[in-house]
Design a protein around this motif. Structure first.
Motif, PDB file in Angstrom:
ATOM      1  N   ARG A   1       0.808  -1.209   0.000  1.00 59.46           N
ATOM      2  CA  ARG A   1       0.000   0.000   0.000  1.00 59.46           C
ATOM      3  C   ARG A   1       0.847   1.267   0.000  1.00 59.46           C
ATOM      4  NH1 ARG A   1      -5.154  -1.186   1.045  1.00 59.46           N
ATOM      5  NH2 ARG A   1      -5.467   0.714  -0.163  1.00 59.46           N
ATOM      6  N   ILE A   2       2.152   1.123   0.183  1.00 57.16           N
ATOM      7  CA  ILE A   2       3.056   2.276   0.132  1.00 57.16           C
ATOM      8  C   ILE A   2       3.369   2.590  -1.324  1.00 57.16           C
ATOM      9  CG2 ILE A   2       5.334   3.161   0.766  1.00 57.16           C
ATOM     10  CD1 ILE A   2       5.273   1.251   3.172  1.00 57.16           C
ATOM     11  N   ALA A   3       3.092   3.813  -1.735  1.00 52.68           N
ATOM     12  CA  ALA A   3       3.343   4.221  -3.122  1.00 52.68           C
ATOM     13  C   ALA A   3       4.841   4.433  -3.323  1.00 52.68           C
ATOM     14  CB  ALA A   3       2.575   5.502  -3.430  1.00 52.68           C
ATOM     15  N   LYS A   4       5.462   3.531  -4.059  1.00 50.75           N
ATOM     16  CA  LYS A   4       6.921   3.636  -4.281  1.00 50.75           C
ATOM     17  C   LYS A   4       7.253   4.655  -5.366  1.00 50.75           C
ATOM     18  CE  LYS A   4       7.683   0.465  -1.229  1.00 50.75           C
ATOM     19  NZ  LYS A   4       8.201  -0.872  -1.468  1.00 50.75           N
TER      20      LYS A   4
ATOM     21  N   SER B   1      -4.452  11.638  -8.644  1.00 54.00           N
ATOM     22  CA  SER B   1      -4.475  10.901  -7.379  1.00 54.00           C
ATOM     23  C   SER B   1      -5.881  10.933  -6.787  1.00 54.00           C
ATOM     24  CB  SER B   1      -3.469  11.505  -6.396  1.00 54.00           C
ATOM     25  OG  SER B   1      -3.731  12.882  -6.211  1.00 54.00           O
ATOM     26  N   LYS B   2      -6.165   9.933  -5.941  1.00 56.02           N
ATOM     27  CA  LYS B   2      -7.471   9.880  -5.286  1.00 56.02           C
ATOM     28  C   LYS B   2      -7.526  10.935  -4.179  1.00 56.02           C
ATOM     29  CE  LYS B   2      -9.307   5.712  -4.730  1.00 56.02           C
ATOM     30  NZ  LYS B   2      -9.483   4.273  -4.401  1.00 56.02           N
ATOM     31  N   LEU B   3      -8.727  11.403  -3.904  1.00 52.74           N
ATOM     32  CA  LEU B   3      -8.950  12.385  -2.843  1.00 52.74           C
ATOM     33  C   LEU B   3     -10.058  11.876  -1.931  1.00 52.74           C
ATOM     34  CD1 LEU B   3      -8.439  15.264  -1.642  1.00 52.74           C
ATOM     35  CD2 LEU B   3     -10.289  16.072  -3.124  1.00 52.74           C
ATOM     36  N   LEU B   4      -9.699  11.597  -0.679  1.00 54.82           N
ATOM     37  CA  LEU B   4     -10.698  11.226   0.324  1.00 54.82           C
ATOM     38  C   LEU B   4     -11.228  12.520   0.940  1.00 54.82           C
ATOM     39  CD1 LEU B   4     -10.515   8.418   2.975  1.00 54.82           C
ATOM     40  CD2 LEU B   4     -11.177  10.735   3.641  1.00 54.82           C
TER      41      LEU B   4
ATOM     42  N   PHE C   1      -1.608  10.310   3.529  1.00 49.54           N
ATOM     43  CA  PHE C   1      -1.811   9.313   4.572  1.00 49.54           C
ATOM     44  C   PHE C   1      -0.449   8.947   5.162  1.00 49.54           C
ATOM     45  CE2 PHE C   1      -5.359   9.130   1.689  1.00 49.54           C
ATOM     46  CZ  PHE C   1      -6.439   9.169   2.568  1.00 49.54           C
ATOM     47  N   HIS C   2      -0.335   9.033   6.476  1.00 49.29           N
ATOM     48  CA  HIS C   2       0.967   9.061   7.143  1.00 49.29           C
ATOM     49  C   HIS C   2       1.405   7.727   7.738  1.00 49.29           C
ATOM     50  CE1 HIS C   2       0.821  13.328   6.506  1.00 49.29           C
ATOM     51  NE2 HIS C   2      -0.352  13.393   7.102  1.00 49.29           N
ATOM     52  N   GLN C   3       2.683   7.687   8.091  1.00 45.67           N
ATOM     53  CA  GLN C   3       3.298   6.505   8.680  1.00 45.67           C
ATOM     54  C   GLN C   3       2.665   6.128  10.010  1.00 45.67           C
ATOM     55  OE1 GLN C   3       7.560   7.738   8.596  1.00 45.67           O
ATOM     56  NE2 GLN C   3       7.933   5.570   8.338  1.00 45.67           N
ATOM     57  N   PRO C   4       2.451   4.840  10.244  1.00 45.61           N
ATOM     58  CA  PRO C   4       1.999   4.408  11.573  1.00 45.61           C
ATOM     59  C   PRO C   4       3.009   4.859  12.637  1.00 45.61           C
ATOM     60  CG  PRO C   4       1.880   2.595  10.000  1.00 45.61           C
ATOM     61  CD  PRO C   4       2.612   3.707   9.317  1.00 45.61           C
ATOM     62  N   GLY C   5       2.497   5.244  13.800  1.00 44.20           N
ATOM     63  CA  GLY C   5       3.375   5.567  14.923  1.00 44.20           C
ATOM     64  C   GLY C   5       4.106   6.885  14.820  1.00 44.20           C
ATOM     65  N   SER C   6       3.710   7.763  13.884  1.00 42.24           N
ATOM     66  CA  SER C   6       4.432   9.018  13.675  1.00 42.24           C
ATOM     67  C   SER C   6       3.753  10.195  14.379  1.00 42.24           C
ATOM     68  CB  SER C   6       4.540   9.311  12.177  1.00 42.24           C
ATOM     69  OG  SER C   6       3.246   9.547  11.633  1.00 42.24           O
ATOM     70  N   THR C   7       4.503  11.274  14.539  1.00 40.85           N
ATOM     71  CA  THR C   7       3.930  12.494  15.120  1.00 40.85           C
ATOM     72  C   THR C   7       2.830  13.053  14.224  1.00 40.85           C
ATOM     73  OG1 THR C   7       5.627  13.892  14.068  1.00 40.85           O
ATOM     74  CG2 THR C   7       6.076  13.101  16.297  1.00 40.85           C
ATOM     75  N   LEU C   8       2.912  12.785  12.925  1.00 38.32           N
ATOM     76  CA  LEU C   8       1.890  13.290  12.008  1.00 38.32           C
ATOM     77  C   LEU C   8       0.558  12.566  12.222  1.00 38.32           C
ATOM     78  CD1 LEU C   8       4.011  13.726   8.765  1.00 38.32           C
ATOM     79  CD2 LEU C   8       3.607  15.328  10.630  1.00 38.32           C
TER      80      LEU C   8
ATOM     81  N   TYR D   1      -6.503   3.105  -1.491  1.00 39.73           N
ATOM     82  CA  TYR D   1      -5.736   4.353  -1.497  1.00 39.73           C
ATOM     83  C   TYR D   1      -4.258   4.027  -1.372  1.00 39.73           C
ATOM     84  CZ  TYR D   1      -9.694   7.587  -1.195  1.00 39.73           C
ATOM     85  OH  TYR D   1     -10.823   8.332  -1.464  1.00 39.73           O
ATOM     86  N   ARG D   2      -3.439   4.875  -1.983  1.00 42.51           N
ATOM     87  CA  ARG D   2      -1.988   4.718  -1.923  1.00 42.51           C
ATOM     88  C   ARG D   2      -1.474   5.589  -0.772  1.00 42.51           C
ATOM     89  NH1 ARG D   2       0.208   7.067  -6.070  1.00 42.51           N
ATOM     90  NH2 ARG D   2       1.792   5.589  -6.761  1.00 42.51           N
ATOM     91  N   PHE D   3      -0.504   5.085   0.003  1.00 42.20           N
ATOM     92  CA  PHE D   3      -0.083   5.749   1.231  1.00 42.20           C
ATOM     93  C   PHE D   3       1.304   6.396   1.116  1.00 42.20           C
ATOM     94  CE2 PHE D   3      -3.747   3.811   2.786  1.00 42.20           C
ATOM     95  CZ  PHE D   3      -3.973   4.117   4.127  1.00 42.20           C
ATOM     96  N   LEU D   4       1.548   7.319   2.032  1.00 44.90           N
ATOM     97  CA  LEU D   4       2.808   8.028   2.269  1.00 44.90           C
ATOM     98  C   LEU D   4       3.141   9.031   1.156  1.00 44.90           C
ATOM     99  CD1 LEU D   4       4.886   5.151   3.925  1.00 44.90           C
ATOM    100  CD2 LEU D   4       3.132   6.619   4.924  1.00 44.90           C
ATOM    101  N   SER D   5       4.402   9.393   1.036  1.00 38.93           N
ATOM    102  CA  SER D   5       4.800  10.599   0.295  1.00 38.93           C
ATOM    103  C   SER D   5       4.278  10.673  -1.133  1.00 38.93           C
ATOM    104  CB  SER D   5       6.331  10.717   0.276  1.00 38.93           C
ATOM    105  OG  SER D   5       6.822  10.934   1.577  1.00 38.93           O
ATOM    106  N   TYR D   6       4.377   9.580  -1.881  1.00 35.15           N
ATOM    107  CA  TYR D   6       3.920   9.565  -3.269  1.00 35.15           C
ATOM    108  C   TYR D   6       2.491   9.025  -3.388  1.00 35.15           C
ATOM    109  CZ  TYR D   6       8.294  10.824  -5.712  1.00 35.15           C
ATOM    110  OH  TYR D   6       9.377  11.491  -6.240  1.00 35.15           O
ATOM    111  N   GLY D   7       1.812   8.925  -2.259  1.00 35.92           N
ATOM    112  CA  GLY D   7       0.478   8.340  -2.253  1.00 35.92           C
ATOM    113  C   GLY D   7      -0.629   9.327  -2.509  1.00 35.92           C
ATOM    114  N   ASP D   8      -1.859   8.912  -2.196  1.00 35.16           N
ATOM    115  CA  ASP D   8      -3.051   9.723  -2.454  1.00 35.16           C
ATOM    116  C   ASP D   8      -3.259  10.765  -1.371  1.00 35.16           C
ATOM    117  OD1 ASP D   8      -3.841   8.441  -4.879  1.00 35.16           O
ATOM    118  OD2 ASP D   8      -4.502   6.704  -3.689  1.00 35.16           O
TER     119      ASP D   8
END
Length: 401
Positions: A20-23, A32-35, A357-364, A388-395
């Motif tokens: 699910r991490i957008a490489k 990109s998708k927009l929630l 969409f952010h990393q698990p366990g992060s301040t974000l 949905y695609r996650f993190l920096s290059y994600g949705d």
């Protein structure tokens, strides 16, 4: 507001499958998708439809920092490779925008790969080609304990920004687990990036195109810009058992008077990205400092939780700041913030947030939790269940509580 109780960090350690991490980024930014999260309800759309989700009179605040190719590589005579990752400027100035204009030499605090193999008296060298002419770049250890590295180069007509552009590599997030590729130089950058100095992109802005920005303006949505130079600390996971003890990263900000005026007058504030949100909320607390004759622009991580007094409105604070800047002849505010937004924080400025969409366990993740409450679980569950695609290059998502 009182210091909040420590949030349960297990709450934000949701399971994120690697697939699910957008490489890589999509071919077209705004596809990109927009929630859409509005008042507890969720809808799915495409990012190109963002202008339909915002009312006329809203002001979007963008972070116009520009990612620098902060990873510099040198090779020793022995063949060992030394990687130097620029973190923050030390000398001749701590102000990133001025440091990038320097004609040398400069000293930066850095992360250094293979540091043990680099002896104090060894000068690392590289030859760069500028307009067909060779330029010698040298790196030496200025302070080993503090990982401070001095850079100098043979042509004083060339700025440090140009040196980095010629010699550095794009600092992709570590969770992508891949080397940078030619496409990343342009795609890991917003179309409105302007101020050199970030070592990570303000990724919420990666979805915007000139066409989307134009449509927003035509609809009566105001576009305004500020600068927060994103640091590598944004990827630092929370390791402390008590989140409140997390060593929060400090980041440099620059805001001009026009942005303060917009904040005093706009009907509705929507932050493009967590970096913009952190900057806007920090500005409010700097305004509170100014009202108390404290001109030190250095917002501490738990400072917002230390006040239990009745505080003025956003409009009152920014009107005061606007008048103070005019009286002092100040056009640009430069400061730093390590504000820590977690559940229990009372938002003073932002009424909406556009974010990935952010990393698990992060301040974000704590910031998102603070902004929309327990509904963050509903938002992330929907994103995970709907491809949905996650993190920096994600949705992307737009959160309107």
């Amino acid at each position: 507001m009182a210091l909040p109780s420590a949030p349960d960090l297990q709450e934000i350690n949701y399971h994120l499958p690697d697939e699910r991490i957008a490489k890589y980024p999509l071919a077209q930014r705004d596809e990109s998708k927009l929630l859409i999260y509005r008042s507890g309800q969720i809808q799915d759309a495409r990012f190109k439809g963002l202008p339909n989700q915002l009312e006329s009179g809203t002001t979007l605040f963008f972070n116009n920092t520009r990612v620098i190719p902060a990873r510099l590589f040198f090779q020793k005579d022995t063949g060992a490779q030394i990687e130097i990752f620029l973190l923050s400027p030390v000398s001749p100035t701590h102000i990133i925008s001025l440091m990038m204009e320097a004609s040398g030499p400069v000293v930066w605090e850095c992360m250094v790969g293979n540091f043990k193999k680099w002896k104090d008296d060894t000068v690392l060298k590289r030859t760069l080609e500028v307009s067909g002419k060779p330029v010698e770049l040298e790196a030496r250890i200025a302070d080993r304990d503090n990982k401070q590295i001095e850079f100098s180069w043979s042509d004083p007509s060339i700025s440090f920004a140009e040196i980095v552009e010629l010699s550095g590599k794009v600092p992709l997030p570590p969770y992508l687990n891949r080397s940078d590729e030619p496409e990343d130089k342009e795609r890991y950058q917003t179309v409105y990036s302007k101020q050199d100095g970030a070592v990570a992109a303000p990724t919420a802005g990666l979805h915007f195109t000139d066409e989307v920005l134009s449509e927003l303006s035509q609809k009566g949505v105001n576009l305004n810009y500020l600068t927060l130079h994103v640091s590598a600390g944004t990827f630092q996971p929370i390791k402390a058992t008590d989140a409140r003890e997390h060593n929060m990263h400090s980041e440099q900000v620059e805001i001009n008077r026009a942005t303060i005026e917009a904040l005093a007058q706009t009907e509705r504030v929507v932050a493009v990205g967590t970096t913009s949100m952190r900057t806007l909320e920090s500005l409010y607390w700097y305004g509170i400092r100014l009202m108390k004759d404290n001109e030190d622009f250095s917002i501490q991580k738990l400072e917002p939780y230390e006040s239990d007094e009745i505080l003025p409105s956003r409009q009152e604070v920014f009107q005061f700041m606007q008048e103070w800047m005019a009286k002092k002849g100040v056009e640009i505010l430069t400061g730093k913030t390590e504000i820590f937004i977690m559940p229990g924080y009372q938002f003073r400025v932002c009424e909406g947030l556009i974010t990935n969409f952010h990393q698990p366990g992060s301040t974000l993740m704590l910031l998102v939790w603070a902004f929309i409450g327990e509904d963050w679980k509903k938002v992330y569950e929907h994103a995970l269940n709907n491809s949905y695609r996650f993190l920096s290059y994600g949705d992307s998502s737009i959160l309107l509580p």
